[in-house]
Design a protein around this motif. Structure first.
Motif, mmCIF file in Angstrom:
data_model
loop_
_atom_site.group_PDB
_atom_site.id
_atom_site.type_symbol
_atom_site.label_atom_id
_atom_site.label_comp_id
_atom_site.label_asym_id
_atom_site.label_seq_id
_atom_site.Cartn_x
_atom_site.Cartn_y
_atom_site.Cartn_z
ATOM 1 N N ASP A 1 -27.924 -79.277 -100.859
ATOM 2 C CA ASP A 1 -28.820 -78.227 -101.339
ATOM 3 C C ASP A 1 -29.304 -77.330 -100.196
ATOM 4 O O ASP A 1 -29.633 -76.180 -100.418
ATOM 5 C CB ASP A 1 -30.049 -78.842 -102.036
ATOM 6 N N ASP A 2 -29.364 -77.898 -98.997
ATOM 7 C CA ASP A 2 -29.815 -77.148 -97.826
ATOM 8 C C ASP A 2 -28.957 -77.584 -96.651
ATOM 9 O O ASP A 2 -29.249 -78.557 -95.980
ATOM 10 C CB ASP A 2 -31.287 -77.448 -97.529
ATOM 11 N N ALA A 3 -27.880 -76.870 -96.408
ATOM 12 C CA ALA A 3 -26.927 -77.269 -95.365
ATOM 13 C C ALA A 3 -27.473 -77.058 -93.955
ATOM 14 O O ALA A 3 -26.782 -77.285 -92.989
ATOM 15 C CB ALA A 3 -25.618 -76.522 -95.542
ATOM 16 N N SER A 4 -28.699 -76.632 -93.824
ATOM 17 C CA SER A 4 -29.369 -76.452 -92.530
ATOM 18 C C SER A 4 -28.549 -75.642 -91.540
ATOM 19 O O SER A 4 -28.542 -75.917 -90.348
ATOM 20 C CB SER A 4 -29.724 -77.819 -91.921
ATOM 21 N N GLU B 1 -30.125 -74.970 -84.982
ATOM 22 C CA GLU B 1 -29.321 -74.649 -83.792
ATOM 23 C C GLU B 1 -28.272 -75.727 -83.492
ATOM 24 O O GLU B 1 -27.130 -75.424 -83.155
ATOM 25 C CB GLU B 1 -30.250 -74.471 -82.594
ATOM 26 N N GLY B 2 -28.648 -76.999 -83.594
ATOM 27 C CA GLY B 2 -27.713 -78.093 -83.318
ATOM 28 C C GLY B 2 -26.545 -78.125 -84.291
ATOM 29 O O GLY B 2 -25.403 -78.378 -83.899
ATOM 30 N N VAL B 3 -26.823 -77.863 -85.559
ATOM 31 C CA VAL B 3 -25.754 -77.827 -86.567
ATOM 32 C C VAL B 3 -24.787 -76.686 -86.252
ATOM 33 O O VAL B 3 -23.564 -76.868 -86.272
ATOM 34 C CB VAL B 3 -26.328 -77.680 -87.999
ATOM 35 N N ARG B 4 -25.335 -75.525 -85.940
ATOM 36 C CA ARG B 4 -24.472 -74.375 -85.610
ATOM 37 C C ARG B 4 -23.621 -74.662 -84.373
ATOM 38 O O ARG B 4 -22.443 -74.337 -84.329
ATOM 39 C CB ARG B 4 -25.311 -73.110 -85.406
ATOM 40 N N GLU B 5 -24.228 -75.274 -83.359
ATOM 41 C CA GLU B 5 -23.490 -75.592 -82.137
ATOM 42 C C GLU B 5 -22.369 -76.594 -82.424
ATOM 43 O O GLU B 5 -21.232 -76.425 -81.978
ATOM 44 C CB GLU B 5 -24.419 -76.158 -81.064
#
Length: 186
Positions: free
Chosen positions: A50-53, A57-61
């Protein structure tokens, strides 16, 4: 060639992370471009569809590193016959686009003899993400763990013959697949 190591422990002095660092340093000695993403140092929020966050920043990295990687190494302690919860959580943020066609080396550290159950679980997850499981894997257990638990410099390479061989075969597999893809695209 780019390799990313995902260290899947949230313990400060985890043997699986010490092993990941040794693998990183061994590859650097071979002039391999390698990045270590340590889940102890960069914890991720709990995954929810529901919220892939994606704002985290850590998820994007992590997603960027996985996209750029030619090969991936997953390290985990073995907890109750499986991979760590923090590693599974991190992998839930990944998708087939991050793994498809990329070789993956599975690595575990177990309190008992060897961590075969966690390795099998990792390989099942890699198959579902369409990654290519390396035919080799690395598992530490019992007295083997002692050399990774000793106080050694952060840049020390502590790998036994078996781990060095598995790493060499993995790097060779990554090079072979990358060369084939380069031929096809040119």
């Amino acid at each position: 060639m780019k390799i990313v190591i995902l260290s899947g422990s949230n313990r400060k002095k985890a043997t699986s992370t010490a092993l990941a660092k040794s693998l990183e340093h061994q590859m650097r000695r071979q002039f391999v471009d390698v990045s270590l993403f340590d889940l102890y140092e960069k914890p991720l929020p709990f995954y929810s569809p529901d919220d892939a966050s994606t704002r985290h920043e850590g998820v994007r990295e992590l997603q960027r590193l996985l996209m750029e990687a030619d090969g991936i190494i997953l390290t985990t302690p073995e907890y109750h016959g499986g991979m760590s919860g923090v590693l599974k959580n991190a992998l839930d943020y990944a998708s087939q686009v991050h793994f498809t066609g990329k070789p993956v080396l599975s690595v575990s550290s177990a309190g008992g003899a060897v961590g075969v159950s966690s390795l099998q679980q990792l390989q099942t997850t890699v198959r579902n993400l369409h990654g290519i499981n390396s035919p080799e894997w690395i598992s530490l257990g019992g007295t083997q763990r002692a050399m990774y638990e000793a106080d050694v410099p952060d840049d020390a390479v502590i790998l036994d013959y078996r781990a060095k061989e598995a790493l060499t075969r993995f790097v060779d597999l990554v090079r072979t697949i990358r060369a084939r893809e380069d031929m096809i695209s040119s």
